[in-house]
Write an enzyme that holds these catalytic residues in place. Structure first.
Site, PDB file in Angstrom:
ATOM      1  CD  GLU A  90      -1.496  -2.430   1.673  1.00 41.24           C
ATOM      2  OE1 GLU A  90      -2.263  -3.401   1.579  1.00 41.24           O
ATOM      3  OE2 GLU A  90      -0.328  -2.527   2.115  1.00 41.24           O
ATOM      4  CG  MET A  97      13.109  -4.798   4.229  1.00 43.22           C
ATOM      5  SD  MET A  97      11.971  -6.045   3.595  1.00 43.22           S
ATOM      6  CE  MET A  97      10.507  -5.048   3.298  1.00 43.22           C
ATOM      7  CD  GLU A 106       6.153  -4.425  -7.010  1.00 36.59           C
ATOM      8  OE1 GLU A 106       6.173  -3.541  -6.142  1.00 36.59           O
ATOM      9  OE2 GLU A 106       6.354  -5.636  -6.753  1.00 36.59           O
TER      10      GLU A 106
END
Length: 438
Positions: free
Chosen positions: A78, A326, A355
């Protein structure tokens, strides 16, 4: 509540208020157990995480300015989807305060990675009336924007009581979720009546919100912001740790969950028996707490591997790479020959297939794609996405693409074309926000 300058006539019934009070009482009873769990998690996480646990009770830092926008994003997906919208608002209103809340540490880390200190950030409090009221009192937003499907009764009620417009952007409502919400209609429907507007991802989501009681006048089918977000990302993330396709095809398995890493490992072993295939596997677990688990899994399967956090570059001889950092998934996709998108063999609804599509690479997913059905249907219909169910099918599809590079290229281009043809949700969403914020 103020919607477009006119006071809404809606007032909750006594029964609806009682249902919300009962919900609050139940939540109040389970909060101590949740807090104990937070403390346990804090023992294995960094000091900052421990210090911020009281944000869950509304003790949040005050922003530099009040009267800005408050975005609530659950976690990484999100945050990434909303990032292009937030950047457009910052560009159009540079003096306006932006606050972003998340519920997970990974979402929090992604906010920092993307925005640094340019936005105000904290964890969304537990949905207790006092906690939400305290948070709203400190932030004083002029509008609240909730991404996808995170609807909390007391959060929404606290905003509604203060005449703060609340919009759900990039809204998702699966058939399964709609059935669950119908069972608690006395708690859920008042939330819909307190919302200013809902911008839905697709027709399914629009129809489900309509069936749940949301008036058409307060809904807009904007399409999925992820189309716009993916298009902008592909121009920013090129290259990853010296990896090159000249050293052999690369399979990037992104946002994987339990069972999916094993499927990738088994597929690599099957392909390893073919002398014609010199495949390299780049594994990207969805959650950082699983990095060590996946490392142990690779060791148990007697596969030599490297962890990206321990090296500066990847040598051509390295066949298995564990991306244990990350915010680098898109960079990994930029060097892929083909990709697997996780959460789809594991029953998590499937993560964002746009993506990899942004980098013109063909995609594999398992049978569970209910989080983004329209996106996956478009990609599959164009030949950009192939559904697989197990390691054998993964190996077969990879080998087919390796042996037919032209078909692989066509599938990748088809995915990029789907993305370009469906962009535009960003402008539609911004127009809705402008109409609802006086």
């Amino acid at each position: 509540m103020i919607r477009g300058g006119k006071e809404a006539e809606y007032r909750p019934t006594l029964l609806e208020d009682v249902c919300r009070w009962l919900y609050s009482c139940v939540l109040f009873c389970i909060i101590p157990f949740a807090f104990i769990q937070l403390m346990r998690r804090g023992a294995t996480r960094n000091k900052e995480y421990n210090q911020r646990r009281f944000e869950r009770f509304g003790f949040v830092a005050r922003p530099h300015k009040t009267g800005g926008y408050l975005f609530h994003c659950v976690s990484v997906g999100e945050v990434v989807a909303a990032s292009c919208l937030i950047k457009r608002i910052i560009q159009a209103e540079p003096d306006t305060q932006i606050t972003v809340t998340t519920t997970t540490p990974t979402g929090s880390a992604r906010v920092r990675d993307i925005f640094g200190n340019t936005v105000h950030h904290f964890y969304l409090p537990y949905d207790l009336h006092t906690a939400m009221a305290a948070m709203i009192k400190r932030i004083k937003p002029k509008a609240v924007l909730i991404t996808e499907v995170e609807l909390w009764p007391n959060f929404i009620h606290a905003c509604w009581k203060r005449h703060i417009p609340i919009m759900v952007i990039n809204a998702r409502m699966t058939d399964r979720s709609a059935k669950r919400y119908m069972k608690i209609g006395k708690l859920f429907k008042p939330m819909l009546n307190k919302l200013s507007h809902i911008c839905t991802q697709g027709q399914r989501d629009y129809n489900n919100y309509l069936a749940l009681g949301m008036p058409e006048a307060r809904m807009t089918q904007t399409n999925n912001i992820k189309f716009d977000q993916a298009a902008s990302t592909s121009h920013q993330s090129i290259g990853f740790m010296g990896l090159s396709l000249t050293d052999g095809p690369i399979l990037v398995a992104g946002s994987t969950h339990d069972l999916e890493e094993q499927a990738m490992i088994d597929a690599v072993k099957l392909l390893g028996s073919s002398t014609a295939v010199n495949l390299r596997l780049l594994l990207v677990p969805r959650h950082p707490e699983r990095f060590d688990t996946v490392a142990k899994l690779l060791e148990q399967n007697e596969l030599a591997y490297v962890r990206t956090s321990n090296i500066d570059a990847i040598s051509p001889e390295t066949k298995v790479i564990l991306l244990d950092e990350m915010g680098k998934l898109n960079s990994a996709y930029s060097v892929a020959s083909f990709a697997f998108v996780g959460g789809s063999i594991a029953n998590r609804g499937g993560h964002n297939a746009l993506e990899p599509a942004a980098f013109s690479i063909p995609i594999m997913m398992g049978p569970h794609t209910y989080n983004n059905p329209v996106i996956c249907e478009y990609l599959e219909a164009r030949g950009a996405l192939t559904k697989i169910a197990n390691a054998q099918e993964i190996a077969q599809q990879c080998e087919a693409w390796i042996n037919a590079p032209m078909k692989r290229e066509e599938a990748g281009k088809a995915g990029r074309k789907v993305l370009e043809e469906n962009s535009g949700a960003l402008d539609k969403t911004l127009a809705v926000i402008k109409r609802n914020v006086a």
